[in-house]
Each structure stands twice: as C-alpha cells, then as structure tokens.
Write a protein that holds these residues in place. Sequence first.
Motif, PDB file in Angstrom:
ATOM      1  N   VAL A 180       0.845  -1.196   0.000  1.00 44.67           N
ATOM      2  CA  VAL A 180       0.000   0.000   0.000  1.00 44.67           C
ATOM      3  C   VAL A 180       0.882   1.248   0.000  1.00 44.67           C
ATOM      4  O   VAL A 180       1.889   1.303   0.705  1.00 44.67           O
ATOM      5  N   THR A 181       0.488   2.250  -0.773  1.00 48.08           N
ATOM      6  CA  THR A 181       1.132   3.556  -0.725  1.00 48.08           C
ATOM      7  C   THR A 181       0.049   4.628  -0.673  1.00 48.08           C
ATOM      8  O   THR A 181      -0.883   4.612  -1.477  1.00 48.08           O
ATOM      9  N   ASP A 197       0.621  23.482   1.661  1.00 50.08           N
ATOM     10  CA  ASP A 197       1.687  24.357   1.167  1.00 50.08           C
ATOM     11  C   ASP A 197       2.359  23.803  -0.089  1.00 50.08           C
ATOM     12  O   ASP A 197       3.352  24.366  -0.572  1.00 50.08           O
ATOM     13  N   GLY A 198       1.838  22.692  -0.631  1.00 42.99           N
ATOM     14  CA  GLY A 198       2.372  22.121  -1.861  1.00 42.99           C
ATOM     15  C   GLY A 198       3.418  21.053  -1.650  1.00 42.99           C
ATOM     16  O   GLY A 198       3.781  20.344  -2.595  1.00 42.99           O
ATOM     17  N   LYS A 199       3.937  20.914  -0.447  1.00 42.52           N
ATOM     18  CA  LYS A 199       4.907  19.867  -0.173  1.00 42.52           C
ATOM     19  C   LYS A 199       4.201  18.511  -0.168  1.00 42.52           C
ATOM     20  O   LYS A 199       2.978  18.426  -0.050  1.00 42.52           O
ATOM     21  N   THR A 200       4.997  17.464  -0.313  1.00 39.69           N
ATOM     22  CA  THR A 200       4.417  16.129  -0.423  1.00 39.69           C
ATOM     23  C   THR A 200       5.036  15.175   0.588  1.00 39.69           C
ATOM     24  O   THR A 200       6.113  15.431   1.142  1.00 39.69           O
ATOM     25  N   GLY A 201       4.363  14.080   0.795  1.00 41.29           N
ATOM     26  CA  GLY A 201       4.841  13.028   1.680  1.00 41.29           C
ATOM     27  C   GLY A 201       4.093  11.751   1.367  1.00 41.29           C
ATOM     28  O   GLY A 201       3.312  11.681   0.413  1.00 41.29           O
ATOM     29  N   SER A 202       4.300  10.734   2.165  1.00 46.24           N
ATOM     30  CA  SER A 202       3.599   9.477   1.938  1.00 46.24           C
ATOM     31  C   SER A 202       3.667   8.623   3.193  1.00 46.24           C
ATOM     32  O   SER A 202       4.525   8.828   4.062  1.00 46.24           O
ATOM     33  N   ILE A 203       2.754   7.673   3.281  1.00 46.69           N
ATOM     34  CA  ILE A 203       2.813   6.623   4.281  1.00 46.69           C
ATOM     35  C   ILE A 203       2.561   5.305   3.568  1.00 46.69           C
ATOM     36  O   ILE A 203       1.964   5.260   2.497  1.00 46.69           O
ATOM     37  N   THR A 204       3.033   4.223   4.165  1.00 50.41           N
ATOM     38  CA  THR A 204       2.858   2.897   3.577  1.00 50.41           C
ATOM     39  C   THR A 204       2.254   1.969   4.629  1.00 50.41           C
ATOM     40  O   THR A 204       1.791   2.425   5.672  1.00 50.41           O
ATOM     41  N   SER A 221      -3.133   3.968  -3.191  1.00 48.69           N
ATOM     42  CA  SER A 221      -3.062   2.926  -4.212  1.00 48.69           C
ATOM     43  C   SER A 221      -2.469   1.671  -3.587  1.00 48.69           C
ATOM     44  O   SER A 221      -1.737   1.741  -2.604  1.00 48.69           O
ATOM     45  N   TYR A 222      -2.795   0.539  -4.154  1.00 48.81           N
ATOM     46  CA  TYR A 222      -2.269  -0.711  -3.622  1.00 48.81           C
ATOM     47  C   TYR A 222      -2.192  -1.755  -4.732  1.00 48.81           C
ATOM     48  O   TYR A 222      -2.858  -1.642  -5.754  1.00 48.81           O
ATOM     49  N   LYS A 223      -1.369  -2.752  -4.494  1.00 45.84           N
ATOM     50  CA  LYS A 223      -1.160  -3.793  -5.493  1.00 45.84           C
ATOM     51  C   LYS A 223      -1.487  -5.148  -4.888  1.00 45.84           C
ATOM     52  O   LYS A 223      -0.961  -5.501  -3.834  1.00 45.84           O
ATOM     53  N   VAL A 224      -2.364  -5.868  -5.570  1.00 50.66           N
ATOM     54  CA  VAL A 224      -2.714  -7.227  -5.156  1.00 50.66           C
ATOM     55  C   VAL A 224      -1.854  -8.196  -5.968  1.00 50.66           C
ATOM     56  O   VAL A 224      -1.795  -8.099  -7.197  1.00 50.66           O
ATOM     57  N   PRO A 225      -1.158  -9.119  -5.336  1.00 48.91           N
ATOM     58  CA  PRO A 225      -0.289 -10.033  -6.085  1.00 48.91           C
ATOM     59  C   PRO A 225      -1.087 -10.987  -6.959  1.00 48.91           C
ATOM     60  O   PRO A 225      -2.291 -11.195  -6.761  1.00 48.91           O
ATOM     61  N   ASP A 226      -0.410 -11.564  -7.919  1.00 47.72           N
ATOM     62  CA  ASP A 226      -1.042 -12.555  -8.787  1.00 47.72           C
ATOM     63  C   ASP A 226      -1.607 -13.709  -7.966  1.00 47.72           C
ATOM     64  O   ASP A 226      -1.016 -14.125  -6.958  1.00 47.72           O
ATOM     65  N   THR A 248      -8.786  10.232   9.745  1.00 49.05           N
ATOM     66  CA  THR A 248      -9.020   9.451   8.533  1.00 49.05           C
ATOM     67  C   THR A 248      -8.274   8.134   8.615  1.00 49.05           C
ATOM     68  O   THR A 248      -7.046   8.120   8.752  1.00 49.05           O
ATOM     69  N   ASP A 249      -9.009   7.038   8.552  1.00 48.81           N
ATOM     70  CA  ASP A 249      -8.420   5.699   8.581  1.00 48.81           C
ATOM     71  C   ASP A 249      -8.701   5.013   7.254  1.00 48.81           C
ATOM     72  O   ASP A 249      -9.862   4.743   6.914  1.00 48.81           O
ATOM     73  N   ILE A 250      -7.647   4.742   6.505  1.00 46.33           N
ATOM     74  CA  ILE A 250      -7.772   4.024   5.238  1.00 46.33           C
ATOM     75  C   ILE A 250      -7.633   2.538   5.535  1.00 46.33           C
ATOM     76  O   ILE A 250      -6.636   2.101   6.129  1.00 46.33           O
ATOM     77  N   ILE A 251      -8.623   1.765   5.138  1.00 41.24           N
ATOM     78  CA  ILE A 251      -8.646   0.338   5.459  1.00 41.24           C
ATOM     79  C   ILE A 251      -8.753  -0.467   4.170  1.00 41.24           C
ATOM     80  O   ILE A 251      -9.661  -0.262   3.364  1.00 41.24           O
ATOM     81  N   ILE A 252      -7.815  -1.364   3.995  1.00 39.88           N
ATOM     82  CA  ILE A 252      -7.768  -2.242   2.829  1.00 39.88           C
ATOM     83  C   ILE A 252      -7.913  -3.670   3.305  1.00 39.88           C
ATOM     84  O   ILE A 252      -7.268  -4.091   4.266  1.00 39.88           O
TER      85      ILE A 252
END
Length: 283
Positions: free
Chosen positions: A91-92, A99-106, A122-127, A145-149
């Motif tokens: 997951v990313t 202010d236009g700056k960026t970041g990320s969590i995984t 976005s996320y990737k499901v394996p084959d 905000t809690d993103i749940i996959i």
Amino acid sequence: MAKKLHVLKNGTQYDIDLYADTADITDSFPNSKYGKIKVDGNQYYFPINTKLKDVVGGDTPLRIKYNGTIYQVNNHSDQFISVNNPYNITVTVNLTYPDGKTGSITNGGSITVPHGTAFNASYKVPDDYNDGGINMTSGNVTRKTDIIIGDAKVIEYSHWVHDNSSGYFDIPNWVRVLKIKPDRWDAYYIPFYMNQARTTSVRYELDNYKRIWIEANDGNRGNFMEDSSKSPFAEGNARNDNDHVTFYWSREINKVPSTQWRGHIGSYGGGKNSRPYNSGWQF
C-alpha cells in the motif's frame, strides 16, 4: 465539523473550525489542547496551541489564557491519517500538503498532517489473490481518517481425478508444493517444483489400489530435490483403495514448509518390465 467561529481584526476575517468531537482535534505539537464553546446549545471544540506563530493549523490573532498560559486559537486542527497493514498487499498513500509539499505513508503507517491535506491511496494485489477492497482511495483530510484495505484472499486451484484413471492436467510453473486430498484421508503436502519442468502439463495415474503417481510430462524426470535440472516426479501409496483424489495448488500452499511435507526423496526400480530407474519424491 459543522460550524465555524469568525474573528475579524483590522479588516481581515479569520475562520476557526469548530469540532463536535475532541477526537478530531489531533494537533501534533506536544502542548496542544482544545477550547470549548457552546453554539445553539450544542458543545463544540476548537484547536489551541501554546505556539503563538507559524502553527501548521493556521495562525489567528485570537488568544486565550488558561491557568496562566497563553494559547493561540488556530484555524484548523492538524489531522490524523492512517493506513492498515493488509496481508500480502503493498500500500502507498501519497500526501499533498496545503503548502504544496508532499509526503507518503505505507503499510501500517500513520501521521499527523495539516488540515485539508490531500491524499491518494493505491495498492497492489499479487497474482493469484483476490482483491480485499478499500474503504476510500482519495480525498482531503479534514478529520481523523483511517484508510482500510482488506486482506488479499488467496485463490486455491484444484483438479479432481477419478480412482483407477490416468491423464493430464496443467499446473503453473510457479507451483512448488502440492496439497493432495484423497476421499478418506486427511490432506497432505508434497514438494513439486514446476519451475524445473519444461512444460506445465502434468501426467497423473491412480491405479486400482492405493497408488498415486504424478510427474511433469517432459521426459526429464529425476531427483528434482537434488538436481535442479530434473523435473518433478512423485509417487506413493497414500490413499485408501477406491479413493478419488483432488490435487490443490496456490501461492499459500507454496509456503508450507518442508517440515510439513509427507514423504522423502527416494527411488524405485525393478525388473526388465518395470519403468526405468528414477529418483523422485516418495510419499
């Protein structure tokens, strides 16, 4: 957040968000607190901080004093965003701050961000796994905000064969371990290294007694555990008489450790009318 408090100074209006739940006020500064105000008989809360300038939540000229300490009332609370750590999924969550700056969590990450921070997940499901779904993919962080996959769900493939029969079926070349389930036996596992085979076609044979025989149908049968140039071959008397058998394979079955495999490396051979001598997996 349902209402705003408006402060006017020197012709400039400052808007202060009012929150119905203190859980939505999650400033990252260590001395942050919240103030209280009643509007139309309802209790609301607003963010305050001992830092009197350059607060991430936005400066205002409004100050309050409590127990001898002066606090600035902020435009917004910083907000908390998190993403869970679903099984077998990468997951990313990309963040764009006001202010236009960026970041990320995984996977499994959490962070406090300025109010209004935009996010895109976005996320990737394996084959050979099914998608577990996601509760939200994008938006702006205006409260906790809690993103749940959902966890990736493995796809288990199978092939059923009749007693006293022979034939062919295909197994992908990523298979390393097979699960075998005779009708009246518990399931068991054997190694079957398809990456060493020249084909995905597998030949099987169930005799009219207890025997199961299986090999990659490429004429390269041998001791595939000790010689990586040889294709998988296995046999064993490992069912009841008249049992039908189902073969199973999946990415999770591949992970079954050798300590749980049935059997061992072995060999067979015989007289002039028997099949040629070959080593393989005996179960």
